[in-house]
Write a protein that holds these residues in place. Structure first.
Motif, PDB file in Angstrom:
ATOM      1  N   GLU A   1       0.841  -1.201   0.000  1.00  0.00           N
ATOM      2  CA  GLU A   1       0.000   0.000   0.000  1.00  0.00           C
ATOM      3  C   GLU A   1       0.880   1.257   0.000  1.00  0.00           C
ATOM      4  OE1 GLU A   1      -3.271   0.190  -0.610  1.00  0.00           O
ATOM      5  OE2 GLU A   1      -3.079  -1.989  -0.870  1.00  0.00           O
ATOM      6  N   ASP A   2       2.008   1.212   0.730  1.00  0.00           N
ATOM      7  CA  ASP A   2       2.946   2.342   0.730  1.00  0.00           C
ATOM      8  C   ASP A   2       3.516   2.569  -0.665  1.00  0.00           C
ATOM      9  OD1 ASP A   2       2.609   2.925   3.409  1.00  0.00           O
ATOM     10  OD2 ASP A   2       4.376   1.788   4.054  1.00  0.00           O
ATOM     11  N   ASP A   3       3.857   1.482  -1.375  1.00  0.00           N
ATOM     12  CA  ASP A   3       4.360   1.598  -2.743  1.00  0.00           C
ATOM     13  C   ASP A   3       3.329   2.284  -3.632  1.00  0.00           C
ATOM     14  OD1 ASP A   3       6.689   0.199  -2.066  1.00  0.00           O
ATOM     15  OD2 ASP A   3       5.878  -1.741  -2.737  1.00  0.00           O
ATOM     16  N   LYS A   4       2.083   1.816  -3.548  1.00  0.00           N
ATOM     17  CA  LYS A   4       1.012   2.364  -4.386  1.00  0.00           C
ATOM     18  C   LYS A   4       0.779   3.842  -4.083  1.00  0.00           C
ATOM     19  CE  LYS A   4      -1.336  -2.085  -4.755  1.00  0.00           C
ATOM     20  NZ  LYS A   4      -2.519  -2.879  -4.363  1.00  0.00           N
ATOM     21  N   ARG A   5       0.820   4.191  -2.796  1.00  0.00           N
ATOM     22  CA  ARG A   5       0.633   5.584  -2.391  1.00  0.00           C
ATOM     23  C   ARG A   5       1.775   6.458  -2.921  1.00  0.00           C
ATOM     24  NH1 ARG A   5      -1.369   4.664   2.057  1.00  0.00           N
ATOM     25  NH2 ARG A   5       0.474   4.059   3.198  1.00  0.00           N
ATOM     26  N   ALA A   6       2.998   5.953  -2.841  1.00  0.00           N
ATOM     27  CA  ALA A   6       4.155   6.707  -3.329  1.00  0.00           C
ATOM     28  C   ALA A   6       4.072   6.914  -4.840  1.00  0.00           C
ATOM     29  CB  ALA A   6       5.443   5.985  -2.960  1.00  0.00           C
ATOM     30  N   ILE A   7       3.620   5.911  -5.563  1.00  0.00           N
ATOM     31  CA  ILE A   7       3.475   6.028  -7.015  1.00  0.00           C
ATOM     32  C   ILE A   7       2.440   7.086  -7.365  1.00  0.00           C
ATOM     33  CG2 ILE A   7       2.682   4.819  -9.093  1.00  0.00           C
ATOM     34  CD1 ILE A   7       3.994   2.253  -7.853  1.00  0.00           C
ATOM     35  N   LYS A   8       1.304   7.067  -6.661  1.00  0.00           N
ATOM     36  CA  LYS A   8       0.262   8.071  -6.904  1.00  0.00           C
ATOM     37  C   LYS A   8       0.775   9.471  -6.620  1.00  0.00           C
ATOM     38  CE  LYS A   8      -3.738   5.133  -6.031  1.00  0.00           C
ATOM     39  NZ  LYS A   8      -4.864   4.830  -5.121  1.00  0.00           N
ATOM     40  N   GLU A   9       1.494   9.637  -5.506  1.00  0.00           N
ATOM     41  CA  GLU A   9       2.042  10.955  -5.149  1.00  0.00           C
ATOM     42  C   GLU A   9       3.045  11.425  -6.198  1.00  0.00           C
ATOM     43  OE1 GLU A   9       3.635  10.724  -1.175  1.00  0.00           O
ATOM     44  OE2 GLU A   9       1.679  10.233  -0.320  1.00  0.00           O
ATOM     45  N   ALA A  10       3.872  10.507  -6.676  1.00  0.00           N
ATOM     46  CA  ALA A  10       4.864  10.870  -7.690  1.00  0.00           C
ATOM     47  C   ALA A  10       4.189  11.305  -8.987  1.00  0.00           C
ATOM     48  CB  ALA A  10       5.799   9.696  -7.945  1.00  0.00           C
ATOM     49  N   LYS A  11       3.125  10.615  -9.382  1.00  0.00           N
ATOM     50  CA  LYS A  11       2.396  10.992 -10.599  1.00  0.00           C
ATOM     51  C   LYS A  11       1.794  12.378 -10.464  1.00  0.00           C
ATOM     52  CE  LYS A  11       1.190   6.419 -12.355  1.00  0.00           C
ATOM     53  NZ  LYS A  11       0.104   5.459 -12.641  1.00  0.00           N
ATOM     54  N   ILE A  12       1.223  12.661  -9.303  1.00  0.00           N
ATOM     55  CA  ILE A  12       0.628  13.982  -9.067  1.00  0.00           C
ATOM     56  C   ILE A  12       1.699  15.064  -9.125  1.00  0.00           C
ATOM     57  CG2 ILE A  12      -0.494  15.432  -7.316  1.00  0.00           C
ATOM     58  CD1 ILE A  12      -2.033  12.856  -6.453  1.00  0.00           C
TER      59      ILE A  12
END
Length: 77
Positions: free
Chosen positions: A47-58
């Motif tokens: 879940e941390d990986d997925k959250r980091a990916i979303k933040e990076a895309k934003i």
């Protein structure tokens, strides 16, 4: 285009002193990459990986990321 080691050596001799570390690290990585195999990472995303990916895309969409060429130019100056 094929380049000989002699030609490459001549090009390296023309490099400014400030770029030698950068080239050294690149050549070292190239040499080491032929000696070992990095296994494919088949672990599921956390879940941390997925959250980091979303933040990076934003951040990317908002223009908050840094351009690699800008970083390289900054390091050279």
């Amino acid at each position: 285009m094929a380049i000989s080691k002699d030609e490459l050596s001549k090009m390296i001799q023309q490099l400014p002193e400030q770029d030698l570390d950068l080239v050294h690290n690149l050549v070292k990585r190239l040499i080491n990459s032929t000696d070992s195999h990095i296994p494919y990472d088949d672990e599921p995303l956390t879940e941390d990986d997925k959250r980091a990916i979303k933040e990076a895309k934003i951040e990317y969409q908002q223009g908050k990321t840094l351009n690699l060429k800008d970083i390289e130019n900054e390091l050279r100056s």
